[in-house]
Design a protein around this motif. Sequence first.
Motif, PDB file in Angstrom:
ATOM      1  N   ILE A  62       0.869  -1.179   0.000  1.00 47.50           N
ATOM      2  CA  ILE A  62       0.000   0.000   0.000  1.00 47.50           C
ATOM      3  C   ILE A  62       0.906   1.230   0.000  1.00 47.50           C
ATOM      4  O   ILE A  62       2.007   1.193   0.559  1.00 47.50           O
ATOM      5  CB  ILE A  62      -0.959  -0.016   1.224  1.00 47.50           C
ATOM      6  N   THR A  63       0.460   2.289  -0.641  1.00 47.22           N
ATOM      7  CA  THR A  63       1.256   3.513  -0.706  1.00 47.22           C
ATOM      8  C   THR A  63       0.898   4.419   0.466  1.00 47.22           C
ATOM      9  O   THR A  63      -0.277   4.640   0.764  1.00 47.22           O
ATOM     10  CB  THR A  63       1.007   4.248  -2.036  1.00 47.22           C
ATOM     11  N   HIS A  64       1.935   4.947   1.122  1.00 51.17           N
ATOM     12  CA  HIS A  64       1.766   5.853   2.256  1.00 51.17           C
ATOM     13  C   HIS A  64       2.170   7.263   1.839  1.00 51.17           C
ATOM     14  O   HIS A  64       3.265   7.457   1.292  1.00 51.17           O
ATOM     15  CB  HIS A  64       2.632   5.378   3.430  1.00 51.17           C
ATOM     16  N   LEU A  65       1.272   8.227   2.052  1.00 51.40           N
ATOM     17  CA  LEU A  65       1.486   9.635   1.728  1.00 51.40           C
ATOM     18  C   LEU A  65       1.840   9.867   0.264  1.00 51.40           C
ATOM     19  O   LEU A  65       2.417  10.892  -0.090  1.00 51.40           O
ATOM     20  CB  LEU A  65       2.561  10.250   2.648  1.00 51.40           C
ATOM     21  N   GLY A  66       1.534   8.903  -0.580  1.00 55.64           N
ATOM     22  CA  GLY A  66       1.774   9.037  -2.014  1.00 55.64           C
ATOM     23  C   GLY A  66       3.226   8.934  -2.433  1.00 55.64           C
ATOM     24  O   GLY A  66       3.541   9.082  -3.613  1.00 55.64           O
ATOM     25  N   VAL A  67       4.133   8.652  -1.480  1.00 55.12           N
ATOM     26  CA  VAL A  67       5.556   8.656  -1.833  1.00 55.12           C
ATOM     27  C   VAL A  67       6.309   7.381  -1.467  1.00 55.12           C
ATOM     28  O   VAL A  67       7.438   7.190  -1.925  1.00 55.12           O
ATOM     29  CB  VAL A  67       6.293   9.868  -1.203  1.00 55.12           C
ATOM     30  N   SER A  68       5.717   6.525  -0.629  1.00 51.80           N
ATOM     31  CA  SER A  68       6.447   5.308  -0.256  1.00 51.80           C
ATOM     32  C   SER A  68       5.502   4.115  -0.235  1.00 51.80           C
ATOM     33  O   SER A  68       4.295   4.264  -0.056  1.00 51.80           O
ATOM     34  CB  SER A  68       7.118   5.463   1.118  1.00 51.80           C
ATOM     35  N   THR A  69       6.086   2.959  -0.418  1.00 59.59           N
ATOM     36  CA  THR A  69       5.309   1.722  -0.379  1.00 59.59           C
ATOM     37  C   THR A  69       5.576   1.005   0.924  1.00 59.59           C
ATOM     38  O   THR A  69       6.736   0.789   1.302  1.00 59.59           O
ATOM     39  CB  THR A  69       5.685   0.802  -1.560  1.00 59.59           C
ATOM     40  N   ILE A  70       4.504   0.663   1.618  1.00 59.57           N
ATOM     41  CA  ILE A  70       4.602  -0.120   2.844  1.00 59.57           C
ATOM     42  C   ILE A  70       4.130  -1.532   2.495  1.00 59.57           C
ATOM     43  O   ILE A  70       3.068  -1.715   1.894  1.00 59.57           O
ATOM     44  CB  ILE A  70       3.709   0.456   3.963  1.00 59.57           C
ATOM     45  N   SER A  71       4.920  -2.514   2.868  1.00 58.74           N
ATOM     46  CA  SER A  71       4.588  -3.910   2.585  1.00 58.74           C
ATOM     47  C   SER A  71       4.254  -4.635   3.875  1.00 58.74           C
ATOM     48  O   SER A  71       4.763  -4.299   4.942  1.00 58.74           O
ATOM     49  CB  SER A  71       5.765  -4.615   1.912  1.00 58.74           C
TER      50      SER A  71
END
Length: 191
Positions: free
Chosen positions: A36-45
């Motif tokens: 899922i993308t967090h704050l539009g700048v990073s991917t959290i797995s």
Amino acid sequence: MKKLSLLVLLSVCAFAVSAQKTWKNDKPHSQLKFDITHLGVSTISGAFTEFDATITAAKPDFSDATFNLTAKTASIETHVEKRNDHLKSADFFDAAANPELTFKSTSLKSAGKDKYKLSGDLTMHGVTKPVTLDLTYRGTITNPQSKKPVAGFRAIGTVKRADFGIGPKFPAPMLSEEVTIIADGEFGPQD
């Protein structure tokens, strides 16, 4: 004559059922992940670490397969304990009220060599919705240690959080609406 016809029909049905084989995921070599993308700048797995999956098929290429999966929502793992606890809470999966998520396939359609569109019903957070995943059959080999057959599969797809009522207090772009699901598995036939 009617008795003979009925006997032949029952024999054919019994053969068809007995020709089907059930395969179960090998837990150390299978994973159920999400991005899922967090704050539009990073991917959290993350992943669900406790799950069982089965495949039932009569054909050796699995083109007639049905897939079933059950995962424990409390087994969610993102490598941050505070985040894991929050995801288990009523803000997201509400693991106490919804201890499992399930997938039950409804159709499998060819999309090229060893590629399929796998459709089914996904139940999360008490909500059931139809989803379609891209499935790749990676082949069947003989495990050199166990001398038993092993079949490999990868399924990838996207679901929307809002469809399942997960995390409604956290709008995009804080958390992306779309969540990518990645499932990899090795399966062995049940004895």
